[in-house]
Design a protein around this motif. Structure first.
Motif, PDB file in Angstrom:
ATOM      1  N   ALA A 182       0.828  -1.210   0.000  1.00 34.95           N
ATOM      2  CA  ALA A 182       0.000   0.000   0.000  1.00 34.95           C
ATOM      3  C   ALA A 182       0.865   1.263   0.000  1.00 34.95           C
ATOM      4  O   ALA A 182       0.543   2.255  -0.668  1.00 34.95           O
TER       5      ALA A 182
ATOM      6  N   LEU B 255       1.982   2.379  -3.432  1.00 42.89           N
ATOM      7  CA  LEU B 255       0.906   2.981  -4.227  1.00 42.89           C
ATOM      8  C   LEU B 255       0.688   4.439  -3.847  1.00 42.89           C
ATOM      9  O   LEU B 255       0.579   5.304  -4.723  1.00 42.89           O
ATOM     10  N   THR B 256       0.635   4.723  -2.551  1.00 45.17           N
ATOM     11  CA  THR B 256       0.403   6.107  -2.135  1.00 45.17           C
ATOM     12  C   THR B 256       1.597   6.996  -2.458  1.00 45.17           C
ATOM     13  O   THR B 256       1.441   8.186  -2.738  1.00 45.17           O
TER      14      THR B 256
ATOM     15  N   ASP C 276      -5.653   8.449  -3.803  1.00 42.82           N
ATOM     16  CA  ASP C 276      -6.410   7.655  -2.836  1.00 42.82           C
ATOM     17  C   ASP C 276      -7.526   8.470  -2.175  1.00 42.82           C
ATOM     18  O   ASP C 276      -8.377   7.920  -1.477  1.00 42.82           O
ATOM     19  N   ASN C 277      -7.542   9.782  -2.411  1.00 36.27           N
ATOM     20  CA  ASN C 277      -8.608  10.612  -1.848  1.00 36.27           C
ATOM     21  C   ASN C 277      -9.619  11.014  -2.920  1.00 36.27           C
ATOM     22  O   ASN C 277     -10.346  11.984  -2.762  1.00 36.27           O
TER      23      ASN C 277
ATOM     24  N   HIS D   9     -10.696   7.140  -7.469  1.00 34.08           N
ATOM     25  CA  HIS D   9      -9.901   5.947  -7.776  1.00 34.08           C
ATOM     26  C   HIS D   9      -9.671   5.112  -6.522  1.00 34.08           C
ATOM     27  O   HIS D   9      -9.809   5.599  -5.398  1.00 34.08           O
ATOM     28  N   LEU D  10      -9.300   3.855  -6.728  1.00 31.03           N
ATOM     29  CA  LEU D  10      -9.030   2.953  -5.604  1.00 31.03           C
ATOM     30  C   LEU D  10      -7.572   2.514  -5.624  1.00 31.03           C
ATOM     31  O   LEU D  10      -7.068   2.102  -6.676  1.00 31.03           O
ATOM     32  N   LEU D  11      -6.893   2.606  -4.493  1.00 32.06           N
ATOM     33  CA  LEU D  11      -5.534   2.085  -4.336  1.00 32.06           C
ATOM     34  C   LEU D  11      -5.630   0.887  -3.402  1.00 32.06           C
ATOM     35  O   LEU D  11      -6.038   1.025  -2.246  1.00 32.06           O
TER      36      LEU D  11
END
Length: 236
Positions: free
Chosen positions: A41, A44-45, A52-53, A56-58
């Motif tokens: 994770a 990804l961030t 992520d805010n 979209h989905l992480l």
């Protein structure tokens, strides 16, 4: 941005890697809504700050684990998105190995799990919904070298060859239901990892991740509706 009915909904595995980033960028420029999957994770961030805010989905998960992928892709992505229009399976692994007669079972299992089984684990979480809708695109990343064995790469090449056969079999199964399954088969991608691993090579002879991403974008588009079980070799 298009409305939800026309916005492409795309899942990308191995999203934090060099090719994953390029593919994500390609689809973001098209206004797509993305579910980005990687093993960590934090990566990804770090690679996709701010995403992520948003819409979209992480998602962190193990692509070799069918239960993990079912929970992430069926349980979270399909619930949030309603549908997946395209799945781009980039996650995989590469390692040079022993001579074939000295191959360790651990090396064999590692390559087969990462490169071949992961395709099954990921697609079984997404393909049924595509078949139900009679629409979808699946794109895998195989390898030009999958066509023939070379020294010290037996497990890797066998796993990418197995992946190509899985792509072809799934393509034949899914085509009658309006779903296309294909792959890109790069020679060597110009990535930081490959430059580090092969410092004496000439990166000008390699395939840029941007070009590879555009080819993947084509295979994920309506223009590729008549392609089934094809491996587009990317070379310079």
């Amino acid at each position: 941005m298009s409305d939800a009915n026309t916005t492409p909904h795309v899942v990308i595995t191995g999203a934090a890697g060099a090719l994953g980033r390029a593919v994500a960028q390609h689809f973001l420029e098209q206004g797509a809504r993305l579910a980005l999957v990687d093993h960590h994770a934090g990566r990804l961030t770090e690679v996709f700050p701010g995403l992520d805010n948003s819409q979209h989905l992480l998602l962190a998960g193990d692509v070799t684990s069918a239960p993990d992928m079912a929970e992430l892709l069926t349980g979270q992505v399909l619930k949030a998105f309603g549908r997946v229009d395209a799945l781009v399976h980039i996650a995989g692994g590469f390692e040079m190995g022993e001579a074939t007669h000295a191959l360790s079972r651990a090396s064999w299992d590692r390559m087969m799990n990462l490169n071949a089984w992961s395709f099954v684990a990921v697609t079984q979480a997404v393909l049924p919904s595509m078949i139900e809708r009679k629409s979808g695109r699946i794109v895998a990343v195989t390898a030009k070298v999958a066509a023939r064995g070379v020294p010290a790469m037996a497990a890797y090449i066998a796993s990418k060859s197995a992946l190509q056969r899985l792509v072809e079999a799934m393509a034949a199964e899914a085509a009658p239901h309006g779903v296309s399954v294909n792959s890109v088969a790069p020679s060597v991608l110009d990535t930081p990892a490959n430059r580090q691993a092969m410092p004496d090579a000439n990166p000008a002879e390699w395939v840029s991740t941007s070009v590879a991403a555009q080819t993947i974008g084509f295979l994920a588009s309506p223009a590729a509706a008549a392609l089934h079980g094809q491996h587009l070799t990317l070379d310079t």
